[in-house]
Every structure is written in C-alpha cells, then in structure tokens.
Design a protein around this motif. Structure first.
Motif, PDB file in Angstrom:
ATOM      1  N   GLY A   1     -15.906  20.543  24.090  1.00  0.00           N
ATOM      2  CA  GLY A   1     -15.987  20.022  22.734  1.00  0.00           C
ATOM      3  C   GLY A   1     -17.423  19.858  22.260  1.00  0.00           C
ATOM      4  O   GLY A   1     -18.273  20.722  22.467  1.00  0.00           O
TER       5      GLY A   1
ATOM      6  N   ARG B   1      -7.171   8.908  31.299  1.00  0.00           N
ATOM      7  CA  ARG B   1      -7.188   9.843  32.429  1.00  0.00           C
ATOM      8  C   ARG B   1      -8.134  11.011  32.142  1.00  0.00           C
ATOM      9  O   ARG B   1      -8.453  11.278  30.978  1.00  0.00           O
TER      10      ARG B   1
ATOM     11  N   ARG C   1     -14.609  13.378  32.236  1.00  0.00           N
ATOM     12  CA  ARG C   1     -14.369  13.008  30.842  1.00  0.00           C
ATOM     13  C   ARG C   1     -13.000  12.339  30.736  1.00  0.00           C
ATOM     14  O   ARG C   1     -11.957  12.968  30.939  1.00  0.00           O
ATOM     15  N   ILE C   2     -12.999  11.049  30.435  1.00  0.00           N
ATOM     16  CA  ILE C   2     -11.773  10.257  30.385  1.00  0.00           C
ATOM     17  C   ILE C   2     -11.332  10.088  28.927  1.00  0.00           C
ATOM     18  O   ILE C   2     -12.101   9.642  28.079  1.00  0.00           O
ATOM     19  N   GLN C   3     -10.102  10.476  28.651  1.00  0.00           N
ATOM     20  CA  GLN C   3      -9.487  10.253  27.348  1.00  0.00           C
ATOM     21  C   GLN C   3      -8.055   9.786  27.562  1.00  0.00           C
ATOM     22  O   GLN C   3      -7.345  10.318  28.444  1.00  0.00           O
ATOM     23  N   PHE C   4      -7.650   8.785  26.791  1.00  0.00           N
ATOM     24  CA  PHE C   4      -6.296   8.230  26.906  1.00  0.00           C
ATOM     25  C   PHE C   4      -6.004   7.772  28.337  1.00  0.00           C
ATOM     26  O   PHE C   4      -4.896   7.891  28.847  1.00  0.00           O
TER      27      PHE C   4
ATOM     28  N   ILE D   1      -9.513  14.573  31.288  1.00  0.00           N
ATOM     29  CA  ILE D   1      -8.894  15.533  30.373  1.00  0.00           C
ATOM     30  C   ILE D   1      -8.290  16.729  31.114  1.00  0.00           C
ATOM     31  O   ILE D   1      -7.450  17.443  30.559  1.00  0.00           O
TER      32      ILE D   1
ATOM     33  N   SER E   1     -15.369  18.048  32.773  1.00  0.00           N
ATOM     34  CA  SER E   1     -14.009  17.662  32.376  1.00  0.00           C
ATOM     35  C   SER E   1     -13.345  16.711  33.359  1.00  0.00           C
ATOM     36  O   SER E   1     -12.510  15.887  32.961  1.00  0.00           O
TER      37      SER E   1
END
Length: 385
Positions: free
Chosen positions: A345, A279, A274-277, A281, A271
């Motif tokens: 996920g 930054r 893991r980059i989303q949006f 998660i 995590s």
C-alpha cells in the motif's frame, strides 16, 4: 528467505551462490544501495570486489585468466547479484557479457590481450553501444558510421540509452561501414573506441529507475579510431552481434528472476508485521493469494531461466527458448514488484521502503535488451509464421 531452492545445483554452484551473496552483502549493504539509487552513484566498490575474487572471468576461458564457467554458472551469478541489487547485476552484464564477450568471440589476439584481459582483472570497464535516437527495435537502421582514413577510421554519429557509458574506459561500438549495403545490416562493423578520445561526448539521461547504472547518450564528432581496433571482419558486424544474443537474453532472464525474489522478500517482511483488524495482513486471503501469485511468477522465471541455460550448455539451438525466458522472467519480475507495491500500500509507494525502487528498476526489463514485443516476433518467426 535468501533465494529459492538450489535443486539441481552442483556443490560448486551452491558455494558460488553463497560466496556471491556474502560478497554483495559485505561490499554493498542496504543503506549504501539506497544512497547509490538516490545519488545516481555507481557500485564501484562491489564491482572491484567481484573483480578481486575473479568473478568477472566466470564466462571466459582459463587461458585468459577466466574460470571457464558454464551458462548455468552465469545464470546463478546474475540471479544472485540481481537478488541483492538489480543494478549490480547490470553493472556486471554491461562490461563482462555485452561488451567483453564481443572481444572474446571476435577480437584479435592483440585486442584480447590489451583490453579483454585487463577487463577481466577489473582494470578496465567496457560498455556496449548499439541503440540510437531513431533506431531501437529497428537496429538495422543505425546511422552512426565509420569512414576509412589511412590506418584509421573516422567515426561520426550518436548513440542513445547506453548503460554505464559515463564510467566506461572503452566502448564496443556498432557502426555502419558500408552505407550502400543491401540488406542494410550487411554493412555493419564493430570497433573498440576509447571513451576519453577527442570528439567523444557522454551525457546522462535521467530515467525512472536503474539510477546506479544509469543510461547515457554518446556523441561521436570526427572520432579517430585505429584500424586495429576493428572487432572481427569489416561489414560482418550483424552476424557477430547475433552470436551473443542467446546469452544476453538468458542473462536478462536471470536478473529478472533474482529481482522478483527480492520483491517477495521485502513485501513478506513488511506484511507479516503489518497488523490490521487485530492480525497480520498476510492472514487475509486477499493478501495471501497475492503472495501465492508472486511465488508462482518468481518460480516460473527461475525454471525457464535454468532450463534455457542447461539447453545452451548442452549445445542446443535455444533461440526460441531464450526469447521465451526473457519475456517470462522480465514480465514476471515487474508483476511481482507491482503486486508487492499493492500489498504494501502506501508504504510501498513511500521512498522510505525499498519496494518502490524494485518497482522502478523492474520496469526496464520488458523494454531493454530487445523489447518483449520483438521477442514475440522472434518466436513467431521461428514457428514459421
């Protein structure tokens, strides 16, 4: 993040944990674990390394080649092994605790010398067989029986869900020797049975998890066993079994605590990368709170396990506490793995990552070793309800 804090450990216990971690990493690297899980292999190299370094003797007296370790020492060992790989801890428990300690507590000196001592050296592997197709929680209803025949007994019946029986040299077997006993468990006895004896057939059972120490069914078709292989007194097997239950429940709790910590580590390593949006998660509260919950659950599993071990070392009647520890640690272990799956996920659901294995392996905890429903029955009874 190799395990949580070691507050309350002696210097020797801190060294014990570090030594076991080093051994496990050397003899059972991550890729080997994945291979064993995939192919239902057995961790022979790591188990023999434990034997070579004397760890199989941790709960045994020095006079038999053991280390005379405390209950807390055993908890540390199992937490550490399970943190590395749950099936390695199960491999240890099956022979050393479930089966081997029956010989220590109740076996003749001949059985201890000829079978227990070689087991401590890693020369023999033992499994324990109680459960049957129609008798799980209702253990008093077993049907497998032994009939005296001269200097031998003839055994007929079937056992079910027997861990690592496929690699065992000998089976510590629970049978009925008095079919008319009232109550039924007053007619139980324990025998040490050669797993390769004529009439013994062992077949694997395919399961969702715990592939390395997979479970088996065993058929006994007129198996001849020498009377000297009786463990303890005839028809006193139920009382014999009760003596080991506190340690077994505490041991299962320690394994749950270790596995829960590994679930947090795997999920956190993923995590934070893991980059989303724009930054990681972990910067989202929905994810960080899941990690906080996981940490709480894993820490509670450790706390209840070590408190229980210390009570047992002090000679306390810890029947209620061991049942509580077993419930808390195994439930929390599964919940940590489940949360880890959710955090990761699709990646967690993928066989490419190890989280799915921890999820599969952790699901056995609330079922095996006396289901958590049975543990609640025990707690309620001890409360006088």
């Amino acid at each position: 993040m190799p395990l949580f804090n070691d507050f309350g450990f002696t210097d020797e216990q801190k060294m014990l944990r570090e030594s076991l971690l080093t051994l496990a990493q050397r003899h059972l690297p991550a890729e080997r674990i994945r291979e064993l899980d995939r192919d239902s292999g057995w961790p022979k190299e790591a188990y023999q390394a434990l034997a070579k370094d004397g760890w199989l003797g941790l709960p045994y007296p020095e006079q038999y080649g053991g280390l005379n370790g405390s209950y807390k020492d055993v908890a540390i060992l199992l937490e550490t092994l399970s943190y590395h790989y749950a099936c390695l801890a199960t491999t240890y428990m099956t022979s050393v605790i479930y089966a081997g300690l029956q010989l220590l507590y109740n076996g003749s000196e001949e059985l201890k010398r000829d079978y227990m001592v070689p087991m401590i050296r890693g020369e023999l592997y033992l499994c324990f067989a109680l459960t049957e197709p129609q008798t799980g929680s209702d253990a008093a209803s077993i049907k497998t029986h032994a009939i005296a025949d001269g200097d031998d007994y003839i055994i007929r019946g079937q056992k079910w869900f027997i861990t690592s029986a496929h690699v065992a040299d000998y089976i510590v077997l629970v049978v009925k020797t008095d079919p008319n006993a009232e109550p039924a468990h007053d007619g139980f006895s324990l025998f040490l049975v050669d797993a390769k004896a004529k009439g013994v057939t062992i077949s694997p059972i395919e399961t969702m998890g715990r592939h390395s120490t997979h479970t088996n069914q065993i058929f006994f078709d007129d198996v001849r066993v020498p009377a000297r292989n009786l463990i303890g007194e005839k028809n006193r097997g139920w009382k014999i079994l009760m003596r080991g239950l506190n340690l077994e429940r505490m041991a299962i709790a320690a394994c749950g605590a270790g596995n829960a910590q590994k679930a947090i580590e795997i999920a956190q390593d993923y995590s934070t990368q893991r980059i989303q949006f724009g930054r990681p998660i972990t910067k989202f509260q929905a994810i960080s709170h899941k990690f906080a919950d996981m940490r709480i659950k894993a820490e509670m599993a450790r706390l209840v396990t070590y408190r229980t071990a210390e009570m047992m070392d002090a000679g306390w009647d810890a029947r209620m506490e061991t049942a509580i520890a077993k419930i808390v640690a195994t439930d929390n272990d599964f919940e940590c793995a489940n949360l880890g799956m959710q955090v990761m996920g699709g990646a967690g659901y993928s066989m490419e990552h190890d989280m799915q294995r921890l999820f599969r392996d952790s699901r056995l905890g609330p079922i095996g070793g006396g289901s958590n429903e049975i543990q609640r029955n025990i707690i309620a009874k001890l409360m006088g309800l």
